[in-house]
Design a protein around this motif. Sequence first.
Motif, PDB file in Angstrom:
ATOM      1  N   GLN A  26       3.275 -47.042  45.735  1.00 30.22           N
ATOM      2  CA  GLN A  26       2.089 -47.869  45.672  1.00 30.22           C
ATOM      3  C   GLN A  26       2.284 -49.133  46.508  1.00 30.22           C
ATOM      4  O   GLN A  26       3.367 -49.708  46.563  1.00 30.22           O
ATOM      5  CB  GLN A  26       1.807 -48.265  44.222  1.00 30.22           C
ATOM      6  CG  GLN A  26       1.369 -47.107  43.336  1.00 30.22           C
ATOM      7  CD  GLN A  26      -0.040 -46.656  43.655  1.00 30.22           C
ATOM      8  OE1 GLN A  26      -0.883 -47.429  44.077  1.00 30.22           O
ATOM      9  NE2 GLN A  26      -0.290 -45.376  43.429  1.00 30.22           N
ATOM     10  N   GLN A  28       1.076 -51.956  45.854  1.00 34.46           N
ATOM     11  CA  GLN A  28       1.412 -52.975  44.873  1.00 34.46           C
ATOM     12  C   GLN A  28       1.543 -52.299  43.515  1.00 34.46           C
ATOM     13  O   GLN A  28       0.944 -51.252  43.276  1.00 34.46           O
ATOM     14  CB  GLN A  28       0.360 -54.080  44.845  1.00 34.46           C
ATOM     15  CG  GLN A  28      -1.026 -53.631  44.417  1.00 34.46           C
ATOM     16  CD  GLN A  28      -2.035 -54.766  44.524  1.00 34.46           C
ATOM     17  OE1 GLN A  28      -2.636 -54.989  45.570  1.00 34.46           O
ATOM     18  NE2 GLN A  28      -2.223 -55.479  43.435  1.00 34.46           N
ATOM     19  N   LEU A  30       1.257 -50.908  39.821  1.00 37.48           N
ATOM     20  CA  LEU A  30       0.077 -50.603  39.019  1.00 37.48           C
ATOM     21  C   LEU A  30       0.015 -51.484  37.775  1.00 37.48           C
ATOM     22  O   LEU A  30       1.031 -51.746  37.135  1.00 37.48           O
ATOM     23  CB  LEU A  30       0.114 -49.135  38.575  1.00 37.48           C
ATOM     24  CG  LEU A  30      -0.001 -48.064  39.658  1.00 37.48           C
ATOM     25  CD1 LEU A  30       0.231 -46.686  39.052  1.00 37.48           C
ATOM     26  CD2 LEU A  30      -1.357 -48.126  40.344  1.00 37.48           C
ATOM     27  N   ASP A  99      -5.297 -50.547  36.453  1.00 35.11           N
ATOM     28  CA  ASP A  99      -5.404 -49.423  37.384  1.00 35.11           C
ATOM     29  C   ASP A  99      -5.243 -48.092  36.656  1.00 35.11           C
ATOM     30  O   ASP A  99      -5.790 -47.074  37.069  1.00 35.11           O
ATOM     31  CB  ASP A  99      -4.314 -49.528  38.450  1.00 35.11           C
ATOM     32  CG  ASP A  99      -4.356 -50.858  39.190  1.00 35.11           C
ATOM     33  OD1 ASP A  99      -5.407 -51.170  39.774  1.00 35.11           O
ATOM     34  OD2 ASP A  99      -3.344 -51.584  39.148  1.00 35.11           O
ATOM     35  N   PRO A 127     -15.139 -51.297  40.215  1.00 36.55           N
ATOM     36  CA  PRO A 127     -13.782 -51.518  40.737  1.00 36.55           C
ATOM     37  C   PRO A 127     -13.712 -51.353  42.249  1.00 36.55           C
ATOM     38  O   PRO A 127     -14.432 -50.539  42.833  1.00 36.55           O
ATOM     39  CB  PRO A 127     -12.968 -50.435  40.023  1.00 36.55           C
ATOM     40  CG  PRO A 127     -13.955 -49.353  39.736  1.00 36.55           C
ATOM     41  CD  PRO A 127     -15.265 -50.037  39.469  1.00 36.55           C
ATOM     42  N   ALA A 128     -12.823 -52.118  42.849  1.00 39.78           N
ATOM     43  CA  ALA A 128     -12.578 -51.990  44.285  1.00 39.78           C
ATOM     44  C   ALA A 128     -11.347 -51.119  44.555  1.00 39.78           C
ATOM     45  O   ALA A 128     -11.144 -50.670  45.671  1.00 39.78           O
ATOM     46  CB  ALA A 128     -12.389 -53.372  44.902  1.00 39.78           C
ATOM     47  N   ARG A 129     -10.519 -50.908  43.517  1.00 41.12           N
ATOM     48  CA  ARG A 129      -9.312 -50.088  43.637  1.00 41.12           C
ATOM     49  C   ARG A 129      -9.454 -48.842  42.777  1.00 41.12           C
ATOM     50  O   ARG A 129     -10.290 -48.777  41.868  1.00 41.12           O
ATOM     51  CB  ARG A 129      -8.093 -50.883  43.191  1.00 41.12           C
ATOM     52  CG  ARG A 129      -7.785 -52.085  44.049  1.00 41.12           C
ATOM     53  CD  ARG A 129      -6.638 -52.892  43.472  1.00 41.12           C
ATOM     54  NE  ARG A 129      -5.437 -52.080  43.257  1.00 41.12           N
ATOM     55  CZ  ARG A 129      -4.324 -52.551  42.728  1.00 41.12           C
ATOM     56  NH1 ARG A 129      -4.262 -53.811  42.312  1.00 41.12           N
ATOM     57  NH2 ARG A 129      -3.268 -51.770  42.593  1.00 41.12           N
ATOM     58  N   ASN A 130      -8.588 -47.863  43.050  1.00 34.57           N
ATOM     59  CA  ASN A 130      -8.608 -46.632  42.273  1.00 34.57           C
ATOM     60  C   ASN A 130      -8.206 -46.885  40.827  1.00 34.57           C
ATOM     61  O   ASN A 130      -7.324 -47.703  40.539  1.00 34.57           O
ATOM     62  CB  ASN A 130      -7.652 -45.605  42.876  1.00 34.57           C
ATOM     63  CG  ASN A 130      -8.150 -45.065  44.191  1.00 34.57           C
ATOM     64  OD1 ASN A 130      -9.339 -45.104  44.483  1.00 34.57           O
ATOM     65  ND2 ASN A 130      -7.242 -44.566  45.022  1.00 34.57           N
ATOM     66  N   LYS A 131      -8.850 -46.167  39.920  1.00 31.63           N
ATOM     67  CA  LYS A 131      -8.502 -46.211  38.504  1.00 31.63           C
ATOM     68  C   LYS A 131      -8.275 -44.791  38.010  1.00 31.63           C
ATOM     69  O   LYS A 131      -9.018 -43.871  38.366  1.00 31.63           O
ATOM     70  CB  LYS A 131      -9.617 -46.852  37.668  1.00 31.63           C
ATOM     71  CG  LYS A 131      -9.762 -48.354  37.867  1.00 31.63           C
ATOM     72  CD  LYS A 131     -10.796 -48.922  36.909  1.00 31.63           C
ATOM     73  CE  LYS A 131     -11.013 -50.405  37.155  1.00 31.63           C
ATOM     74  NZ  LYS A 131      -9.842 -51.216  36.784  1.00 31.63           N
ATOM     75  N   HIS A 156     -14.345 -44.918  42.553  1.00 26.06           N
ATOM     76  CA  HIS A 156     -12.876 -44.916  42.638  1.00 26.06           C
ATOM     77  C   HIS A 156     -12.201 -44.548  41.318  1.00 26.06           C
ATOM     78  O   HIS A 156     -11.037 -44.891  41.111  1.00 26.06           O
ATOM     79  CB  HIS A 156     -12.349 -46.284  43.095  1.00 26.06           C
ATOM     80  CG  HIS A 156     -13.022 -46.843  44.298  1.00 26.06           C
ATOM     81  ND1 HIS A 156     -12.949 -46.248  45.539  1.00 26.06           N
ATOM     82  CD2 HIS A 156     -13.816 -47.945  44.453  1.00 26.06           C
ATOM     83  CE1 HIS A 156     -13.640 -46.951  46.415  1.00 26.06           C
ATOM     84  NE2 HIS A 156     -14.187 -47.988  45.780  1.00 26.06           N
ATOM     85  N   SER A 157     -12.887 -43.856  40.429  1.00 26.23           N
ATOM     86  CA  SER A 157     -12.328 -43.582  39.098  1.00 26.23           C
ATOM     87  C   SER A 157     -12.145 -42.095  38.872  1.00 26.23           C
ATOM     88  O   SER A 157     -12.999 -41.288  39.231  1.00 26.23           O
ATOM     89  CB  SER A 157     -13.229 -44.165  38.007  1.00 26.23           C
ATOM     90  OG  SER A 157     -13.311 -45.567  38.133  1.00 26.23           O
ATOM     91  N   SER A 186      -4.023 -37.303  40.651  1.00 28.69           N
ATOM     92  CA  SER A 186      -3.872 -38.212  39.514  1.00 28.69           C
ATOM     93  C   SER A 186      -2.818 -37.692  38.538  1.00 28.69           C
ATOM     94  O   SER A 186      -2.011 -38.470  38.019  1.00 28.69           O
ATOM     95  CB  SER A 186      -5.216 -38.381  38.790  1.00 28.69           C
ATOM     96  OG  SER A 186      -6.191 -38.939  39.652  1.00 28.69           O
TER      97      SER A 186
END
Length: 368
Positions: A26, A28, A30, A99, A127-131, A156-157, A186
Amino acid sequence: MADKHLPLPLHHTSRQIPFSRPATPQAQPLQIGIYGLGNIGYPMARNLAAYKTSQPVSSPPLLVYNRTVSKSENLVKEAGGEANVRIAQSAAQLVIECDVIITNLANDAVVKSVYTEFSKALTQSPPARNKIFVETSTIYPTLAGELDNLISYVPHSRLITCQVFGAPAAADKAQLVLIMSGDYRSKKEMAYLLVPAVGRKVYDLGENLEKAPTFKLIGNSIMLGCMEVVAEAQTLAEKSGIGAKAVQMLVRELLTSPLLISCSMMIAYGDRMVNDSFDGSNGFAINGGIKDASHMRQLTNDHNSPMPVIDAAYSHLLTARALHSAQALQGHQEFNTLDFSAVVAGTRVAAGLDGLHSGKYSKVIKDV
């Protein structure tokens, strides 16, 4: 939905995780959150927090939410403070900040209510990031589709179902077996997060979200069916002049033989039956057993695959709960809630014995 990835054969033991390692780390760390700190959720959260702190790459503290706040507070203390575990003030905060959101909840109604809260919060704050949502509760399979409908509208979910096998003692030692279905990438990412942090092995059942909760109910039906068999055998032994303790000695002998499969949980619940140790605060509460049995019966109906022992066990669990409720109305119940080993009460009542107090009927007198 057709499964693009075939499930790992259940006899396969050469790998604990049926996925190749994710290609790149990643960008950053999680932010991981857990909603639900019950008998399984609490040790999962504690072990995950401990595992994260042991890794060379620093990551943010685990974020937790539980309706009984004292459990969250206890977890913070046990985990070494807020550097390792933080408490979310709401479900909305948990789902917006995290996340990965892991849920372990009591029943289907609560699960749907919580995911409805999640969907509402993320609709207001996309969200702007994946969840990744990881649903680990024991639920009826079709609920997974309803949850997916709630989550799929959120950008993104992704949702995976990840039911767990193991008693609280297994959860405590991070020895759970994880059954996954849903989005392949995932599942891969979560498998390498959760093993060995909370579990020892992962089975992949493909992309159909209903597969993991279906398999969980099938697995639980084995346990409930075995308990019913032990309960019936003990009761017959009482009526035939042999005694329940003799049957329990035989169960121990058979199941601990090196030639047979050990089943410590069956031994433990058989001991509870013999000793009328039906305290649900220290085991699996009877309402959970009734809920699981209800799901099993619906599943057998949906697939035209009868399981008479589960029908009988369901009836006997209801009998036990009815007896307990009657005691509560009279003000002399022994336990606040029953453990599901009280299934033996149904077979006892059917045989004309006292359901919850074996001391109230005549015991076997051994021949000298």
